[in-house]
Design a protein around this motif. Structure first.
Motif, PDB file in Angstrom:
ATOM      1  N   ASP A 152     -12.750  -1.674   5.261  1.00 19.87           N
ATOM      2  CA  ASP A 152     -12.938  -0.549   6.533  1.00 19.87           C
ATOM      3  C   ASP A 152     -12.204  -0.764   7.719  1.00 19.87           C
ATOM      4  OD1 ASP A 152     -14.605   0.491   4.620  1.00 19.87           O
ATOM      5  OD2 ASP A 152     -16.480  -0.067   5.708  1.00 19.87           O
ATOM      6  N   SER A 153     -11.501  -1.638   7.806  1.00 30.39           N
ATOM      7  CA  SER A 153     -10.775  -2.007   9.303  1.00 30.39           C
ATOM      8  C   SER A 153      -9.380  -1.867   9.129  1.00 30.39           C
ATOM      9  CB  SER A 153     -11.244  -3.349   9.777  1.00 30.39           C
ATOM     10  OG  SER A 153     -12.701  -3.565  10.231  1.00 30.39           O
ATOM     11  N   LEU A 154      -8.840  -1.725   7.934  1.00 30.65           N
ATOM     12  CA  LEU A 154      -7.385  -1.706   7.761  1.00 30.65           C
ATOM     13  C   LEU A 154      -6.839  -0.572   8.494  1.00 30.65           C
ATOM     14  CD1 LEU A 154      -7.638  -1.787   3.738  1.00 30.65           C
ATOM     15  CD2 LEU A 154      -6.843  -3.490   5.452  1.00 30.65           C
ATOM     16  N   GLY A 155      -5.506  -0.710   9.191  1.00 31.34           N
ATOM     17  CA  GLY A 155      -5.041   0.279  10.025  1.00 31.34           C
ATOM     18  C   GLY A 155      -4.405   1.262   9.329  1.00 31.34           C
ATOM     19  N   PRO A 156      -3.669   2.507  10.129  1.00 28.33           N
ATOM     20  CA  PRO A 156      -3.471   3.421   9.349  1.00 28.33           C
ATOM     21  C   PRO A 156      -2.009   3.337   8.750  1.00 28.33           C
ATOM     22  CG  PRO A 156      -2.978   3.531  12.012  1.00 28.33           C
ATOM     23  CD  PRO A 156      -3.870   2.207  11.538  1.00 28.33           C
ATOM     24  N   THR A 157      -1.494   2.374   9.107  1.00 24.21           N
ATOM     25  CA  THR A 157       0.019   1.946   8.102  1.00 24.21           C
ATOM     26  C   THR A 157      -0.316   1.216   6.504  1.00 24.21           C
ATOM     27  OG1 THR A 157       0.249  -0.259   9.356  1.00 24.21           O
ATOM     28  CG2 THR A 157       1.127   1.908  10.023  1.00 24.21           C
ATOM     29  N   VAL A 158      -1.821   1.065   6.372  1.00 33.15           N
ATOM     30  CA  VAL A 158      -2.302   0.269   5.053  1.00 33.15           C
ATOM     31  C   VAL A 158      -2.617   1.442   4.261  1.00 33.15           C
ATOM     32  CG1 VAL A 158      -3.418  -1.598   4.211  1.00 33.15           C
ATOM     33  CG2 VAL A 158      -2.578  -1.907   6.442  1.00 33.15           C
ATOM     34  N   ARG A 159      -2.177   1.047   2.924  1.00 29.99           N
ATOM     35  CA  ARG A 159      -2.486   1.842   1.785  1.00 29.99           C
ATOM     36  C   ARG A 159      -3.138   1.056   0.882  1.00 29.99           C
ATOM     37  NH1 ARG A 159       2.528   3.691   2.835  1.00 29.99           N
ATOM     38  NH2 ARG A 159       3.437   2.493   1.069  1.00 29.99           N
ATOM     39  N   LEU A 160      -4.646   1.385   0.486  1.00 31.46           N
ATOM     40  CA  LEU A 160      -5.191   0.309  -0.677  1.00 31.46           C
ATOM     41  C   LEU A 160      -5.212   1.176  -1.774  1.00 31.46           C
ATOM     42  CD1 LEU A 160      -6.877  -1.971  -1.481  1.00 31.46           C
ATOM     43  CD2 LEU A 160      -9.118  -0.876  -0.286  1.00 31.46           C
ATOM     44  N   ARG A 161      -4.847   0.533  -3.111  1.00 29.73           N
ATOM     45  CA  ARG A 161      -4.986   1.181  -4.110  1.00 29.73           C
ATOM     46  C   ARG A 161      -5.711   0.275  -4.974  1.00 29.73           C
ATOM     47  NH1 ARG A 161      -0.671   5.001  -7.286  1.00 29.73           N
ATOM     48  NH2 ARG A 161      -1.976   5.603  -9.195  1.00 29.73           N
ATOM     49  N   ARG A 162      -6.810   0.607  -5.620  1.00 31.81           N
ATOM     50  CA  ARG A 162      -7.343  -0.112  -6.914  1.00 31.81           C
ATOM     51  C   ARG A 162      -7.055   0.171  -7.892  1.00 31.81           C
ATOM     52  NH1 ARG A 162     -10.894  -3.327  -3.942  1.00 31.81           N
ATOM     53  NH2 ARG A 162     -11.786  -2.671  -1.946  1.00 31.81           N
ATOM     54  N   GLY A 163      -7.371  -0.543  -8.928  1.00 30.72           N
ATOM     55  CA  GLY A 163      -7.221  -0.343 -10.409  1.00 30.72           C
ATOM     56  C   GLY A 163      -5.523  -0.651 -10.790  1.00 30.72           C
ATOM     57  N   ALA A 164      -4.814  -1.236  -9.723  1.00 30.10           N
ATOM     58  CA  ALA A 164      -3.580  -1.242 -10.171  1.00 30.10           C
ATOM     59  C   ALA A 164      -3.233  -2.696 -10.753  1.00 30.10           C
ATOM     60  CB  ALA A 164      -2.788  -0.877  -8.801  1.00 30.10           C
ATOM     61  N   LEU A 165      -2.621  -2.941 -11.737  1.00 35.11           N
ATOM     62  CA  LEU A 165      -2.430  -4.425 -12.316  1.00 35.11           C
ATOM     63  C   LEU A 165      -1.038  -4.847 -12.140  1.00 35.11           C
ATOM     64  CD1 LEU A 165      -3.064  -6.813 -13.810  1.00 35.11           C
ATOM     65  CD2 LEU A 165      -2.732  -5.601 -15.963  1.00 35.11           C
ATOM     66  N   VAL A 166      -0.719  -5.758 -11.249  1.00 33.42           N
ATOM     67  CA  VAL A 166       0.560  -6.095 -11.284  1.00 33.42           C
ATOM     68  C   VAL A 166       1.140  -6.944 -12.303  1.00 33.42           C
ATOM     69  CG1 VAL A 166       2.189  -7.446  -9.866  1.00 33.42           C
ATOM     70  CG2 VAL A 166       0.540  -6.242  -8.588  1.00 33.42           C
ATOM     71  N   LYS A 167       2.231  -6.419 -12.945  1.00 31.52           N
ATOM     72  CA  LYS A 167       2.718  -7.087 -14.126  1.00 31.52           C
ATOM     73  C   LYS A 167       3.969  -7.804 -14.028  1.00 31.52           C
ATOM     74  CE  LYS A 167       1.462  -5.448 -17.959  1.00 31.52           C
ATOM     75  NZ  LYS A 167       0.323  -6.034 -18.757  1.00 31.52           N
TER      76      LYS A 167
END
Length: 451
Positions: free
Chosen positions: A123-138
């Motif tokens: 909830d404290s992430l700044g405005p320049t941070v985008r959080l994407r869940r369900g993304a698997l790094v391959k």
């Protein structure tokens, strides 16, 4: 462009952080505060409930305050814990670490559920941070010179090609990115596990972590918000394998007989036997923290025994140290970034080693089940309690504010072999003219000098 995963989307960002545990969220908070464009990925859509990582040391609280996460935790009734006390099975005090002697604005630990800590940081992430869940790094991406330049991931059937000036691998113990970067670790399992219970109720002392050194090993108790109690009990790796409900009840009765300090909780333990969690305990340090274009943070880089509550706190320290190194660096300049990463590695390897050593020594003292080990550990703890100087240094090292490792002479003082010849100078530095906060500041400077 289409692939086997459907549409491929390309994105440019300053930093891509892989993993949204404490290390990843801390990195995103710290780097986002620099004004960097940060993409934060996590393969899980929701955080599963795990009873671990619930205690934050004083050294992490300033960072959480700077990121606006501390206020959120306190608004959700996080518990302040002023003391970490080592006790016998009957509750006799062996050694007490009182964080209030350190002075400063926040001389206490803070306890809350791991999932709540993560949520408050998210909830404290700044405005320049985008959080994407369900993304698997391959995979990792590389530029024409072989430098790591981003990641390839999959989310909802879409292939993501994310190009970044820096990849932060914060994807935990089984880190895929660490393996892809060619950094090998050798995890070592302790010869025991921790059985975790969450019990309803309150403790007579509500600002203390009690760690009992018993014949069966470690038993740890501390309060959580909303009138709950966390209990950790050391068990052999096969102790509760294929046991019946009747066997569990008998085991619980035997436990309370071995550890009389648990008697007030006996009924609650028995009622909640079916809600227990069994946690394996590991330790390791990666031999390197960086590759050109990539850095390891948190459990991707280091894991310690949870007794000393250093895991989350070292991860937060990783993020702060990385941000400090990158503050004046153009993320588009790969050579400058890699120079900053080498400086970060030089800074952190010593600190991680010292935390690793401290945590392992503390674990050996509290978890030994051999007669010789128990006798030695109690002697060391009582020796630390007798020396105001050593007690202060141990408290300071545990706090996460800095590190001044105990030397061989200190160990001999703990064992009672030598008198504490440095006690007089320590007492002078803690006179009314030199309050505890000043001494703590001196120790921080000494810790930086040692690094």
């Amino acid at each position: 462009m289409t692939t086997g995963h459907g549409t491929r989307r390309r994105t440019d960002t300053d930093v891509v952080v892989c993993g949204s545990g404490v290390a990843g969220l801390a990195a995103a908070c710290a780097l986002g505060r620099l004004g960097l464009d940060v993409t934060l990925l996590d393969k899980q859509r929701t955080q599963p409930p795990v009873w671990k990582g619930e205690v934050l040391q004083p050294g992490s609280l300033d960072s959480l305050h700077a990121w606006d996460a501390l206020g959120r935790l306190e608004a959700r009734q996080a518990v302040r814990l002023s003391r970490l006390v080592a006790r016998t099975a009957t509750g006799e005090e062996l050694m007490a670490l009182d964080f209030t002697v350190l002075g400063g604005e926040r001389p206490w630990m803070l306890a809350h559920d791991y999932s709540t800590i993560l949520q408050c940081m998210a909830d404290s992430l700044g405005p320049t941070v985008r959080l994407r869940r369900g993304a698997l790094v391959k995979e990792l991406s590389h530029d024409s010179a072989g430098r790591i330049s981003g990641v390839r991931a999959v989310a909802d059937g879409t292939a993501l090609d994310i190009r970044a000036g820096l990849v932060v691998a914060a994807d935990g113990m089984s880190s895929r990115l660490r393996r892809l970067a060619g950094i090998d670790v050798e995890p070592v399992a302790y010869d025991h596990r921790l059985l975790s219970f969450e019990l309803p109720g309150t403790l007579p002392t509500d600002d203390e972590v009690s760690a009992h050194a018993t014949d069966r090993g470690l038993v740890m108790i501390y309060p959580l918000p909303d009138a709950r109690i966390r209990v950790y009990i050391q068990v052999r790796t096969d102790e509760l394998r294929k046991v019946s409900p009747a066997d569990l009840r008998r085991w619980c009765e035997g436990l309370v007989a071995q550890v009389p300090a648990l008697a007030p909780l006996a009924g609650l333990l028995e009622v909640n036997l079916d809600r227990r969690q069994l946690l394996p305990v590991w330790c390791y340090r990666a031999p390197s923290l960086v590759r050109p274009g990539l850095v390891l943070l948190g459990e991707a880089a280091h894991v310690v025994h949870p007794l000393a509550a250093q895991g989350m706190n070292t991860s937060i320290g990783d993020a702060e140290a990385l941000a400090a190194r990158l503050a004046a660096v153009d993320l588009a300049d790969g050579s400058a970034v890699d120079g900053a990463l080498r400086g970060y590695e030089n800074d952190r390897m010593t600190r991680i080693r010292d935390v690793h050593t401290m945590s392992h020594n503390a674990a050996r003292m509290m978890t030994s089940t051999s007669r010789a080990g128990r006798v030695l550990s109690r002697r060391l703890m009582r020796g630390t309690a007798r020396s105001r100087r050593l007690n202060y240094l141990t408290t300071y090292n545990m706090s996460g504010l800095g590190m001044r490792p105990l030397d061989r002479l200190d160990r001999l003082v703990q064992l009672g072999v030598l008198p504490d010849l440095r006690a007089r100078s320590f007492a002078a530095s803690h006179s009314p003219a030199h309050p505890a906060g000043g001494a703590a500041a001196q120790l921080r400077r000494a810790g930086r000098d040692n690094r």
